[in-house]
Design a protein around this motif. Structure first.
Motif, PDB file in Angstrom:
ATOM      1  N   ALA A 229     114.218  25.569 101.298  1.00 45.73           N
ATOM      2  CA  ALA A 229     115.107  25.234 100.183  1.00 45.73           C
ATOM      3  C   ALA A 229     115.592  26.469  99.434  1.00 45.73           C
ATOM      4  O   ALA A 229     116.612  26.423  98.746  1.00 45.73           O
ATOM      5  CB  ALA A 229     114.390  24.290  99.213  1.00 45.73           C
ATOM      6  N   LEU A 230     114.857  27.585  99.579  1.00 47.22           N
ATOM      7  CA  LEU A 230     115.227  28.812  98.861  1.00 47.22           C
ATOM      8  C   LEU A 230     115.948  29.827  99.747  1.00 47.22           C
ATOM      9  O   LEU A 230     116.403  30.865  99.261  1.00 47.22           O
ATOM     10  CB  LEU A 230     113.970  29.459  98.266  1.00 47.22           C
ATOM     11  CG  LEU A 230     113.227  28.608  97.229  1.00 47.22           C
ATOM     12  CD1 LEU A 230     111.856  29.216  96.918  1.00 47.22           C
ATOM     13  CD2 LEU A 230     114.056  28.485  95.961  1.00 47.22           C
ATOM     14  N   LEU A 231     116.039  29.525 101.048  1.00 44.70           N
ATOM     15  CA  LEU A 231     116.551  30.539 101.978  1.00 44.70           C
ATOM     16  C   LEU A 231     117.992  30.940 101.707  1.00 44.70           C
ATOM     17  O   LEU A 231     118.383  32.083 101.952  1.00 44.70           O
ATOM     18  CB  LEU A 231     116.445  30.024 103.423  1.00 44.70           C
ATOM     19  CG  LEU A 231     115.112  30.215 104.124  1.00 44.70           C
ATOM     20  CD1 LEU A 231     115.198  29.679 105.549  1.00 44.70           C
ATOM     21  CD2 LEU A 231     114.720  31.687 104.133  1.00 44.70           C
ATOM     22  N   ARG A 232     118.820  29.997 101.215  1.00 42.70           N
ATOM     23  CA  ARG A 232     120.235  30.316 101.007  1.00 42.70           C
ATOM     24  C   ARG A 232     120.490  30.889  99.609  1.00 42.70           C
ATOM     25  O   ARG A 232     121.645  31.186  99.270  1.00 42.70           O
ATOM     26  CB  ARG A 232     121.100  29.073 101.241  1.00 42.70           C
ATOM     27  CG  ARG A 232     120.914  28.455 102.630  1.00 42.70           C
ATOM     28  CD  ARG A 232     121.910  27.343 102.885  1.00 42.70           C
ATOM     29  NE  ARG A 232     123.247  27.875 103.063  1.00 42.70           N
ATOM     30  CZ  ARG A 232     124.373  27.231 102.778  1.00 42.70           C
ATOM     31  NH1 ARG A 232     124.308  26.009 102.279  1.00 42.70           N
ATOM     32  NH2 ARG A 232     125.542  27.795 102.984  1.00 42.70           N
ATOM     33  N   SER A 233     119.463  31.049  98.812  1.00 40.02           N
ATOM     34  CA  SER A 233     119.641  31.626  97.475  1.00 40.02           C
ATOM     35  C   SER A 233     119.948  33.115  97.611  1.00 40.02           C
ATOM     36  O   SER A 233     119.574  33.746  98.607  1.00 40.02           O
ATOM     37  CB  SER A 233     118.376  31.434  96.636  1.00 40.02           C
ATOM     38  OG  SER A 233     117.319  32.209  97.172  1.00 40.02           O
ATOM     39  N   PRO A 234     120.625  33.712  96.633  1.00 46.34           N
ATOM     40  CA  PRO A 234     120.935  35.148  96.716  1.00 46.34           C
ATOM     41  C   PRO A 234     119.678  36.001  96.845  1.00 46.34           C
ATOM     42  O   PRO A 234     119.682  37.021  97.536  1.00 46.34           O
ATOM     43  CB  PRO A 234     121.643  35.432  95.386  1.00 46.34           C
ATOM     44  CG  PRO A 234     122.047  34.122  94.832  1.00 46.34           C
ATOM     45  CD  PRO A 234     121.162  33.083  95.417  1.00 46.34           C
ATOM     46  N   GLU A 235     118.593  35.554  96.208  1.00 45.52           N
ATOM     47  CA  GLU A 235     117.360  36.345  96.238  1.00 45.52           C
ATOM     48  C   GLU A 235     116.800  36.470  97.650  1.00 45.52           C
ATOM     49  O   GLU A 235     116.166  37.478  97.988  1.00 45.52           O
ATOM     50  CB  GLU A 235     116.310  35.715  95.318  1.00 45.52           C
ATOM     51  CG  GLU A 235     116.616  35.837  93.837  1.00 45.52           C
ATOM     52  CD  GLU A 235     117.516  34.722  93.319  1.00 45.52           C
ATOM     53  OE1 GLU A 235     118.071  33.958  94.139  1.00 45.52           O
ATOM     54  OE2 GLU A 235     117.663  34.615  92.087  1.00 45.52           O
ATOM     55  N   ALA A 236     116.981  35.455  98.486  1.00 46.25           N
ATOM     56  CA  ALA A 236     116.440  35.501  99.845  1.00 46.25           C
ATOM     57  C   ALA A 236     117.211  36.507 100.711  1.00 46.25           C
ATOM     58  O   ALA A 236     116.648  37.087 101.636  1.00 46.25           O
ATOM     59  CB  ALA A 236     116.479  34.111 100.480  1.00 46.25           C
ATOM     60  N   ALA A 237     118.501  36.677 100.411  1.00 51.47           N
ATOM     61  CA  ALA A 237     119.310  37.715 101.072  1.00 51.47           C
ATOM     62  C   ALA A 237     119.287  37.614 102.600  1.00 51.47           C
ATOM     63  O   ALA A 237     119.258  38.639 103.290  1.00 51.47           O
ATOM     64  CB  ALA A 237     118.867  39.110 100.615  1.00 51.47           C
ATOM     65  N   ILE A 238     119.313  36.386 103.124  1.00 53.36           N
ATOM     66  CA  ILE A 238     119.431  36.255 104.587  1.00 53.36           C
ATOM     67  C   ILE A 238     120.878  36.540 104.979  1.00 53.36           C
ATOM     68  O   ILE A 238     121.774  36.511 104.138  1.00 53.36           O
ATOM     69  CB  ILE A 238     118.991  34.859 105.083  1.00 53.36           C
ATOM     70  CG1 ILE A 238     119.877  33.746 104.504  1.00 53.36           C
ATOM     71  CG2 ILE A 238     117.525  34.612 104.724  1.00 53.36           C
ATOM     72  CD1 ILE A 238     119.568  32.361 105.085  1.00 53.36           C
ATOM     73  N   ASP A 239     121.113  36.817 106.258  1.00 56.92           N
ATOM     74  CA  ASP A 239     122.480  37.167 106.647  1.00 56.92           C
ATOM     75  C   ASP A 239     123.381  35.933 106.643  1.00 56.92           C
ATOM     76  O   ASP A 239     122.908  34.790 106.668  1.00 56.92           O
ATOM     77  CB  ASP A 239     122.495  37.868 108.005  1.00 56.92           C
ATOM     78  CG  ASP A 239     122.136  36.941 109.145  1.00 56.92           C
ATOM     79  OD1 ASP A 239     122.929  36.033 109.446  1.00 56.92           O
ATOM     80  OD2 ASP A 239     121.062  37.118 109.723  1.00 56.92           O
ATOM     81  N   ALA A 240     124.688  36.198 106.612  1.00 54.71           N
ATOM     82  CA  ALA A 240     125.658  35.112 106.438  1.00 54.71           C
ATOM     83  C   ALA A 240     125.605  34.107 107.579  1.00 54.71           C
ATOM     84  O   ALA A 240     125.795  32.894 107.374  1.00 54.71           O
ATOM     85  CB  ALA A 240     127.064  35.706 106.315  1.00 54.71           C
ATOM     86  N   GLY A 241     125.359  34.583 108.805  1.00 57.88           N
ATOM     87  CA  GLY A 241     125.312  33.678 109.948  1.00 57.88           C
ATOM     88  C   GLY A 241     124.163  32.689 109.850  1.00 57.88           C
ATOM     89  O   GLY A 241     124.324  31.501 110.148  1.00 57.88           O
ATOM     90  N   TRP A 242     123.018  33.177 109.442  1.00 63.04           N
ATOM     91  CA  TRP A 242     121.844  32.308 109.270  1.00 63.04           C
ATOM     92  C   TRP A 242     122.095  31.291 108.159  1.00 63.04           C
ATOM     93  O   TRP A 242     121.832  30.091 108.313  1.00 63.04           O
ATOM     94  CB  TRP A 242     120.635  33.184 108.970  1.00 63.04           C
ATOM     95  CG  TRP A 242     119.306  32.504 108.839  1.00 63.04           C
ATOM     96  CD1 TRP A 242     119.029  31.168 108.981  1.00 63.04           C
ATOM     97  CD2 TRP A 242     118.052  33.140 108.537  1.00 63.04           C
ATOM     98  NE1 TRP A 242     117.691  30.935 108.785  1.00 63.04           N
ATOM     99  CE2 TRP A 242     117.072  32.115 108.506  1.00 63.04           C
ATOM    100  CE3 TRP A 242     117.676  34.452 108.286  1.00 63.04           C
ATOM    101  CZ2 TRP A 242     115.727  32.402 108.235  1.00 63.04           C
ATOM    102  CZ3 TRP A 242     116.345  34.724 108.022  1.00 63.04           C
ATOM    103  CH2 TRP A 242     115.390  33.716 108.004  1.00 63.04           C
TER     104      TRP A 242
END
Ligand SMILES: Cc1cc2nc3c(=O)[nH]c(=O)nc-3n(C[C@H](O)[C@H](O)[C@H](O)COP(=O)(O)O)c2cc1C
Length: 181
Positions: free
Chosen positions: A71-84
């Motif tokens: 639930a937190l992966l798409r938050s800015p803090e998680a900073a995952i790449d755009a594709g993910w």
């Protein structure tokens, strides 16, 4: 405390016997009361909880707290790449699958072409952890948006928003409190 991690959870699976991980998958709604009824320590619920409804349900089933990942992966803090992040948007539960393709240990990820290729009938079995990680590591460098980079995802990925993490957590607890009142 003990963390009860249901098979809905994204990312690597916590397991006592890594070789038996596929055969010992249990959903959180069955796992939670089973543990709560037998333990005298607080139980933390994890797996597929991504909004206030999930928090309230877990507490109703006896959890003392919840642990949230996807639930937190798409938050800015998680900073995952755009594709993910894009792969998580609207992702149906059945489009996440358990796979050993990334590291050799079982984890739940989006069913990308890379993950599907490792599950093909004629694909070789993934090497043991951490050898698999080293074997496929060379494909993970460079363009981080290619689907060979791990796309960990729990079954409730579609509920993940791009809001700041603090807002997500605050909203989840407010929703849960209203449901439990
Ligand atoms: C990106 C990511 C990486 C994770 N890595 C691990 C790990 O290495 N070991 C582990 O036991 N759990 C790992 N987890 C699982 C979390 O500890 C937690 O159980 C899970 O995120 C809860 O389910 P949810 O993703 O549906 O919220 C990971 C989860 C995510 C999202």
């Amino acid at each position: 405390m003990i963390v009860a991690q249901g098979m809905e959870a994204g990312g690597h699976r916590g397991t006592f016997d890594p070789a038996a991980a596929e055969r010992t998958d249990v959903g959180l709604f069955a796992l939670l009361p089973h543990l709560v009824d037998r333990l005298d320590v607080p139980v933390v619920a994890a797996g597929g909880i991504a909004d206030g409804r999930g928090v309230a349900a877990a507490l109703a089933l006896g959890a003392s707290a919840v642990q949230v990942g996807t639930a937190l992966l798409r938050s800015p803090e998680a900073a995952i790449d755009a594709g993910w992040s894009a792969a998580l948007a609207g992702l149906a539960p059945e489009r996440t699958v358990p796979t050993r393709a990334y590291s050799g240990r079982l984890g739940r990820a989006a069913a990308t072409d890379y993950v599907a290729a490792w599950a093909a009938p004629d694909a070789p079995p993934a090497a043991h952890y951490p050898v698999q990680r080293a074997l496929v590591g060379r494909w993970r460098r460079g363009d981080a948006t290619v689907d060979r980079v791990n796309h960990w995802a729990g079954q409730s990925a579609a509920l993940a928003t791009t809001d700041p993490a603090g807002e997500i957590v605050t909203r989840m607890w407010a929703e849960a409190r209203a449901l439990l009142a």
